[in-house]
Design an enzyme around this catalytic site. Sequence first.
Site, PDB file in Angstrom:
ATOM      1  CG  ASP A   1      42.262  33.876  58.387  1.00  0.00           C
ATOM      2  OD1 ASP A   1      41.597  32.866  58.117  1.00  0.00           O
ATOM      3  OD2 ASP A   1      41.995  34.572  59.012  1.00  0.00           O
TER       4      ASP A   1
ATOM      5  CD  GLU B   1      43.930  30.232  56.035  1.00  0.00           C
ATOM      6  OE1 GLU B   1      42.608  30.345  56.489  1.00  0.00           O
ATOM      7  OE2 GLU B   1      44.646  30.273  57.221  1.00  0.00           O
TER       8      GLU B   1
END
Length: 242
Positions: free
Chosen positions: A56, A128
Amino acid sequence: MQDTRKEQLLKFCQSLGIEMHKLELLNSALTHTSYAHESKELPRPEHNERVEFLGDSVLSVIVSTYMYCTFPNLNEGELTKLRAHIVCEASLAEYARKINLGDYLLLGKGEGLSGGRERASILADAFESVLGAYYLDQGMEAARVFLLGLMKAELDFICTHGICSDFKTRLQEVAQQDGDVDIVYELIGSKGPEHNKHFATIVSVNGKHIGSGEGRTKKEAEQQAAKSALEKMGAPLTGFPK
């Protein structure tokens, strides 16, 4: 790790045009918590939540840096809103689908049977996670090249034209670039009880069928048909209406 799983992961890397030295990292990135919790292996397999946390941040740095350097005309507020749209769950899930990420996920039995491989939240998190694993294995520059290879066209378009979630408006804008056209939406059927109906619609441009979609309302079905048409045309799905 079993040889069959190694072969799957190598196939995934090949499809992405990347190499990874530590396939264990990629395997963890593709392991959902449901699989880890149900596994009878000891020690239990590592799931992807930790590497998702890292991915992320890597995603945010790469996208933010690209936007900052490429679009100096955008202010902080505009950059923030555009980035939020680009890296939202729905968007990341679409990128995951484009690279067939769901085919390589390890899911618990219940999660797999309930459609987990297509669930947006699972796909976005796994996207991610894969980025985070690739960054750990190959470094930031490799992660940047990989990510922008997937996202650059949409980044450029959104940062230039803005955001619009109305696919019908977007289709009209794209189709009319070379002059006026006749866009027609046609309801072709419905199914289900009255309280839970699903409608099916097709869209035609100048008499040529170019897209179809379904939805719980006629309007939603039309939006999905327009989205289908845009995808078949290879047109970006976002932008400000002109």
